[in-house]
Write a protein that holds these residues in place. Structure first.
Motif, PDB file in Angstrom:
ATOM      1  N   UNK A 150       0.876  -1.286   0.068  1.00  0.00           N
ATOM      2  CA  UNK A 150       0.144  -0.024   0.017  1.00  0.00           C
ATOM      3  C   UNK A 150       0.817   1.084  -0.129  1.00  0.00           C
ATOM      4  N   UNK A 151       0.117   2.276  -0.693  1.00  0.00           N
ATOM      5  CA  UNK A 151       1.129   3.599  -0.570  1.00  0.00           C
ATOM      6  C   UNK A 151       1.743   3.537  -1.808  1.00  0.00           C
ATOM      7  N   UNK A 152       3.253   4.151  -1.739  1.00  0.00           N
ATOM      8  CA  UNK A 152       4.093   4.325  -2.972  1.00  0.00           C
ATOM      9  C   UNK A 152       4.510   2.777  -3.194  1.00  0.00           C
ATOM     10  N   UNK A 153       3.856   1.924  -4.125  1.00  0.00           N
ATOM     11  CA  UNK A 153       4.116   0.676  -4.269  1.00  0.00           C
ATOM     12  C   UNK A 153       4.989   0.204  -5.411  1.00  0.00           C
ATOM     13  N   UNK A 154       5.149   1.302  -6.462  1.00  0.00           N
ATOM     14  CA  UNK A 154       5.710   0.647  -7.964  1.00  0.00           C
ATOM     15  C   UNK A 154       7.207   0.838  -7.825  1.00  0.00           C
ATOM     16  N   UNK A 155       7.966   1.424  -6.913  1.00  0.00           N
ATOM     17  CA  UNK A 155       9.288   1.502  -7.186  1.00  0.00           C
ATOM     18  C   UNK A 155       9.963   0.085  -6.023  1.00  0.00           C
ATOM     19  N   UNK A 156       9.371  -0.424  -5.175  1.00  0.00           N
ATOM     20  CA  UNK A 156       9.695  -1.507  -4.538  1.00  0.00           C
ATOM     21  C   UNK A 156       8.973  -2.739  -4.860  1.00  0.00           C
ATOM     22  N   UNK A 157       8.050  -2.781  -5.795  1.00  0.00           N
ATOM     23  CA  UNK A 157       7.472  -3.937  -6.429  1.00  0.00           C
ATOM     24  C   UNK A 157       8.216  -4.921  -7.203  1.00  0.00           C
ATOM     25  N   UNK A 158       9.065  -4.420  -8.064  1.00  0.00           N
ATOM     26  CA  UNK A 158       9.914  -5.193  -9.018  1.00  0.00           C
ATOM     27  C   UNK A 158      10.613  -6.401  -8.089  1.00  0.00           C
ATOM     28  N   UNK A 159      11.244  -6.105  -7.048  1.00  0.00           N
ATOM     29  CA  UNK A 159      12.145  -7.071  -6.240  1.00  0.00           C
ATOM     30  C   UNK A 159      11.425  -7.991  -5.832  1.00  0.00           C
ATOM     31  N   UNK A 160      10.316  -7.578  -5.045  1.00  0.00           N
ATOM     32  CA  UNK A 160       9.414  -8.587  -4.445  1.00  0.00           C
ATOM     33  C   UNK A 160       8.863  -9.681  -5.569  1.00  0.00           C
ATOM     34  N   UNK A 161       8.402  -9.142  -6.747  1.00  0.00           N
ATOM     35  CA  UNK A 161       7.845  -9.992  -7.584  1.00  0.00           C
ATOM     36  C   UNK A 161       9.151 -11.248  -8.200  1.00  0.00           C
ATOM     37  N   UNK A 162      10.192 -10.675  -8.152  1.00  0.00           N
ATOM     38  CA  UNK A 162      11.197 -11.481  -8.690  1.00  0.00           C
ATOM     39  C   UNK A 162      12.022 -12.511  -7.637  1.00  0.00           C
ATOM     40  N   UNK A 163      12.052 -11.947  -6.541  1.00  0.00           N
ATOM     41  CA  UNK A 163      12.704 -12.709  -5.532  1.00  0.00           C
ATOM     42  C   UNK A 163      11.916 -13.568  -4.432  1.00  0.00           C
ATOM     43  N   UNK A 164      10.497 -13.196  -4.381  1.00  0.00           N
ATOM     44  CA  UNK A 164       9.606 -13.565  -3.148  1.00  0.00           C
ATOM     45  C   UNK A 164       9.665 -15.226  -3.537  1.00  0.00           C
ATOM     46  N   UNK A 165       9.821 -15.930  -2.320  1.00  0.00           N
ATOM     47  CA  UNK A 165       9.518 -17.589  -2.328  1.00  0.00           C
ATOM     48  C   UNK A 165       8.804 -17.632  -0.828  1.00  0.00           C
ATOM     49  N   UNK A 166       7.698 -18.587  -0.994  1.00  0.00           N
ATOM     50  CA  UNK A 166       7.198 -18.800   0.314  1.00  0.00           C
ATOM     51  C   UNK A 166       7.755 -19.524   1.325  1.00  0.00           C
ATOM     52  N   UNK A 177      12.874  -7.390   2.070  1.00  0.00           N
ATOM     53  CA  UNK A 177      12.117  -6.033   1.907  1.00  0.00           C
ATOM     54  C   UNK A 177      12.887  -4.909   2.354  1.00  0.00           C
ATOM     55  N   UNK A 178      14.071  -4.900   3.065  1.00  0.00           N
ATOM     56  CA  UNK A 178      14.801  -3.824   3.212  1.00  0.00           C
ATOM     57  C   UNK A 178      15.377  -3.313   1.817  1.00  0.00           C
ATOM     58  N   UNK A 179      15.583  -4.372   0.596  1.00  0.00           N
ATOM     59  CA  UNK A 179      16.121  -3.863  -0.546  1.00  0.00           C
ATOM     60  C   UNK A 179      14.768  -3.069  -1.225  1.00  0.00           C
ATOM     61  N   UNK A 180      13.684  -3.697  -0.788  1.00  0.00           N
ATOM     62  CA  UNK A 180      12.437  -3.116  -1.700  1.00  0.00           C
ATOM     63  C   UNK A 180      12.215  -1.769  -1.137  1.00  0.00           C
ATOM     64  N   UNK A 181      12.329  -1.597   0.197  1.00  0.00           N
ATOM     65  CA  UNK A 181      12.104  -0.173   1.040  1.00  0.00           C
ATOM     66  C   UNK A 181      13.433   0.840   0.453  1.00  0.00           C
ATOM     67  N   UNK A 182      14.393   0.292   0.374  1.00  0.00           N
ATOM     68  CA  UNK A 182      15.767   1.124   0.070  1.00  0.00           C
ATOM     69  C   UNK A 182      15.424   1.750  -1.336  1.00  0.00           C
ATOM     70  N   UNK A 183      14.908   0.677  -2.465  1.00  0.00           N
ATOM     71  CA  UNK A 183      14.868   1.360  -3.606  1.00  0.00           C
ATOM     72  C   UNK A 183      13.506   2.462  -3.609  1.00  0.00           C
ATOM     73  N   UNK A 184      12.556   2.315  -2.713  1.00  0.00           N
ATOM     74  CA  UNK A 184      11.410   3.317  -2.816  1.00  0.00           C
ATOM     75  C   UNK A 184      12.042   4.494  -2.109  1.00  0.00           C
ATOM     76  N   UNK A 185      12.573   4.287  -1.023  1.00  0.00           N
ATOM     77  CA  UNK A 185      13.204   5.585  -0.533  1.00  0.00           C
ATOM     78  C   UNK A 185      14.048   6.438  -1.440  1.00  0.00           C
ATOM     79  N   UNK A 186      14.964   5.752  -1.847  1.00  0.00           N
ATOM     80  CA  UNK A 186      15.787   6.535  -3.180  1.00  0.00           C
ATOM     81  C   UNK A 186      15.030   7.218  -4.207  1.00  0.00           C
ATOM     82  N   UNK A 187      13.730   6.726  -4.562  1.00  0.00           N
ATOM     83  CA  UNK A 187      13.017   7.063  -5.677  1.00  0.00           C
ATOM     84  C   UNK A 187      11.802   8.206  -5.301  1.00  0.00           C
TER      85      UNK A 187
END
Length: 249
Positions: A150-166, A177-187
Motif C-alpha cells: 500500500x502507498x507508494x508501491x511501484x518502486x519496491x514491487x519489482x524486487x518482491x515479484x522477482x525474489x519472493x518465495x514462500x 523487504x529492506x531492498x524493496x524499501x531502500x529502492x522506494x526511499x531512493x526514488x
C-alpha cells in the motif's frame, strides 16, 4: 506518502512499514503506521495503514476503544471468531470514518481515503492476510497473490515479484523487504525511515518480534550499499550491445 508491505510465508506473516508523513517539503513528520492487538495464546492481529492521516488515526482509535471497555466491545476485533470477520469489522470502520468526513461537510471525499493491510491469526484457523480498500471492501492474499503493498508501491514491487518465495526464512525476507524499501526511499522522498518490522510465527498466537530500522542503522546501510554495488556488478556482466551493422561485419 507511505510504503508498507504485508507478506505471507510458510513460516508465518511479515509486516514492514515506513513512518514518514508529509504535507509539503517543509512539513515532514514521523508517525507509527503499524498496529498490533494480541490476546496471548488466542489471537494476534496486525494492521498497516496508508492514506490520509486523520482517517487512519480515527480508524485506529475506534478499533482500539472497542478492545478496552467490555461494554464497548460490540463489535470488537478481539471478539470476532475469525480473521474474515475481523476484516469485515475493520473495513466497515474505515468506511464509516470516511463517510463521516462527508457528512461533516468535507466534500473532497477522495482526499480522506485510506488503504489498510490486515493480517493475523485466531486460534482454530490459519494465518490470513487482507487488503482493505476505502470503499469498505477487501481481498485476501493467496498463492497467486502472496503479498500486498500500500502507498507508494511501484518502486519496491519489482524486487518482491522477482525474489519472493514462500519457503523463505524470516532473515531472508527481511533482507528482501529492506531492498524493496531502500529502492522506494531512493526514488521517492515522501517515503523514509524509521522502518517498522513485525515477524509473526504461524500458530504462536503471540505479538511477534518487532524491530525498527533507523536511517543510520548499520545493517540497513549494509543492505543499501551492497544492493547498489550488486546492481552495478550485474549490469557490468551483461553482454554489450552491438548494432546490427557491427554484427554483420
Amino acid at each position: 506518502m507511505t510504503y508498507a508491505v504485508g507478506m505471507r510465508l510458510n513460516r508465518g506473516l511479515v509486516f514492514m512499514s515506513d513512518t514518514r508523513t508529509n504535507a509539503g517539503v517543509d512539513n515532514v513528520s514521523t508517525f507509527n503506521k503499524m498496529f498490533n492487538w494480541t490476546v496471548e495464546g488466542e489471537r494476534s492481529i496486525t494492521l498497516l495503514t496508508a492514506g490520509n492521516l486523520a482517517t487512519t488515526q480515527a480508524t485506529i482509535s475506534l478499533l482500539e476503544e472497542r478492545t478496552k471497555a467490555p461494554e464497548d466491545r460490540s463489535p470488537s476485533i478481539l471478539e470476532a471468531p475469525t480473521m474474515f470477520q475481523v476484516a469485515q469489522l475493520v473495513a466497515e470502520t474505515l468506511n464509516d470514518v470516511i463517510e463521516e468526513h462527508g457528512r461533516s461537510g468535507q466534500q473532497a471525499d477522495s482526499a480522506f481515503h485510506a488503504t489498510l493491510i490486515l493480517g493475523g491469526q485466531i486460534k482454530g484457523g490459519s494465518s490470513r492476510l487482507f487488503l482493505i480498500y476505502p470503499e469498505g471492501n477487501f481481498i485476501e492474499a493467496g498463492d497467486d497473490t502472496p503479498f500486498f503493498q500500500i502507498g507508494e508501491t511501484k518502486y519496491g514491487r519489482p524486487i518482491l515479484v522477482r525474489a519472493y518465495d514462500p519457503t523463505m526464512s524470516f532473515p531472508e525476507t527481511v533482507k528482501l523487504l529492506l531492498v524493496s524499501f531502500d529502492s522506494t526511499i531512493k526514488a521517492n522522498l515522501s517515503v523514509g525511515a524509521p522502518l517498522d518490522l513485525l515477524l509473526y510465527d504461524e500458530d504462536s498466537f503471540e505479538a511477534g518480534t518487532r524491530s525498527r530500522f533507523e536511517a543510520d542503522d548499520a545493517y540497513f546501510r549494509t543492505i543499501s550499499e551492497g544492493w547498489g554495488d550488486a546492481l552495478k556488478s550485474a549490469l557490468a556482466r551483461l553482454p554489450e550491445y552491438t548494432s546490427e551493422t557491427e554484427q554483420n561485419g
